[in-house]
Design a protein around this motif. Structure first.
Motif: not given
Ligand code: EPU
Length: 337
Positions: A130-132, A163-166, A195-197, A236-238, A277-279, A295-298
């Motif tokens: 997470a976060y870089g 690897e990424y998530r592996n 650096n992240y976001g 968390g991320s599904f 997923i949001e789109k 708030k987080q479509a993942l």
């Molecule tokens: N975004 C959308 N809509 C959404 C969600 C995200 O448009 O509903 C866009 C955001 O605007 C942003 C981009 O997607 O431009 C990335 O979003 P975010 O920073 O939330 O990160 P993510 O790629 O969706 C990953 C990890 C998270 C981790 C965050 C922060 C994976 C599968 N997930 O999410 O990990 O917290 O980065 O580093 O890589 C987890 O694994 O359980 C988890 C929460």
């Protein structure tokens, strides 16, 4: 003394809060306990599922086997120089308690991984990130017990195929080893990763940047986007963020110029599945008690009494819709049982 329980509800042992039962249930708090248990288990032909935080799992039915909870505790400094510290941690330590402990001691490296649910023993399996930061950046080695031979092993970082998530524990060696300890190398003069976001921008409210203020910021960001599993069941991320070839992106970018993309180490491009997923219109959707977080479509959520099959079925519909709309396959990150 090893105690094997029967017909135990798993509701409080999985962060989705799915109410299924396990035929058998055993908790081990030492390597010797695990060995004693495996000797009993080896005589039977039923499934075995190690479970620690239960934060990356979706149960779709009762489990007709053994749930093994690994509760090995302990945080032990095994090496220290002026710059670095090596800590060996029991698999059953809560991940975020460990992060907090490191931050309090001013040991840097995992502060960006604050508030990730789960235990230390599962962090290498899917290389949490997470976060870089990914946990592979700070792991020295992973100690395991091989189920078939009852031998202990020590996998150096380079043996883990991170690897990424592996990792090797999620691929070639899936189900073959139990992780007992993880050793981390942390820095006593940490280099902050901001650096992240919008992380750097969010930090500007503090006069001072240190591990404590970084941890606080990460916790605030996570709390603002991700549901607390104590209140709304989730894991968390599904899905994983798909990594695709540049050519595939170019076409999509023409159609969706606002689509965010990230470079990876290879010449492939990562797309945030949450955006896709949001789109595709799923964000905030709810079918009975199964839903897509608003708030987080993942993140898929259990609003109360969803069963695993409902969440699984929702995830399948999402995968299909992403394939139809963008011609992209999104893989599940969560283990389906
Ligand atoms: N975004 C959308 N809509 C959404 C969600 C995200 O448009 O509903 C866009 C955001 O605007 C942003 C981009 O997607 O431009 C990335 O979003 P975010 O920073 O939330 O990160 P993510 O790629 O969706 C990953 C990890 C998270 C981790 C965050 C922060 C994976 C599968 N997930 O999410 O990990 O917290 O980065 O580093 O890589 C987890 O694994 O359980 C988890 C929460």
């Amino acid at each position: 003394m090893l105690k094997i329980k029967e017909n135990i509800s798993l509701k409080k042992y999985n962060t989705f809060g799915i109410d299924v039962k396990s035929r058998f249930f055993v908790e081990c708090s030492s390597v010797q306990d695990i060995i004693d248990f495996i000797k009993i288990y080896q005589k039977q032909q039923i499934p075995l599922l190690p479970l620690s935080g239960g934060s990356n799992i979706l149960f779709t039915k009762n489990f007709e086997g053994y749930i093994l909870r690994l509760l090995i505790k302990g945080i032990e400094v095994i090496n220290e120089t002026n710059h670095e510290i090596e800590v060996r941690v029991g698999a059953g330590e809560d991940w975020d308690n460990f992060v907090e402990y490191c931050v309090k001691n001013n040991w840097g490296g995992i502060e960006n991984l604050s508030l990730i649910p789960g235990n230390v023993g599962t962090c290498p399996i899917q290389n949490i990130g997470a976060y870089g930061v990914e946990v592979k950046d700070v792991i020295t080695n992973v100690e395991t017990l091989e189920i078939a031979s009852l031998k202990t092993h020590c996998f150096e970082n380079s043996d883990c195929n991170f690897e990424y998530r592996n990792s090797i524990f999620k691929s070639d060696l899936k189900g073959k080893h139990l992780i007992t300890h993880v050793t981390f190398k942390l820095s006593k003069q940490p280099q902050f990763k901001l650096n992240y976001g919008s992380l750097a921008k969010e930090m500007s409210r503090f006069d001072k940047i240190d591990l404590t203020t970084i941890r606080k910021t990460i916790i605030d960001i996570r709390n603002s986007k991700l549901p607390d599993p104590e209140k709304i069941g989730n894991s968390g991320s599904f899905f994983k963020n798909p990594i695709v070839k540049y050519d595939a992106i170019a076409k999509l970018k023409e159609k969706y110029p606002d689509m965010p993309t990230y470079k990876t180490d290879s010449d492939m491009i990562k797309i945030p599945a949450g955006w896709l997923i949001e789109k595709a219109g799923w964000k905030g959707k709810r079918i009975n008690d199964a839903g897509v977080h608003n708030k987080q479509a993942l993140v898929l959520v259990n609003y109360g009494n969803a069963c695993g099959k409902e969440i699984f079925s929702l995830s399948k519909d999402i995968q299909k819709s992403i394939k139809d709309m963008f011609d992209i396959n999104i893989e599940m990150e969560v283990n389906i049982i």
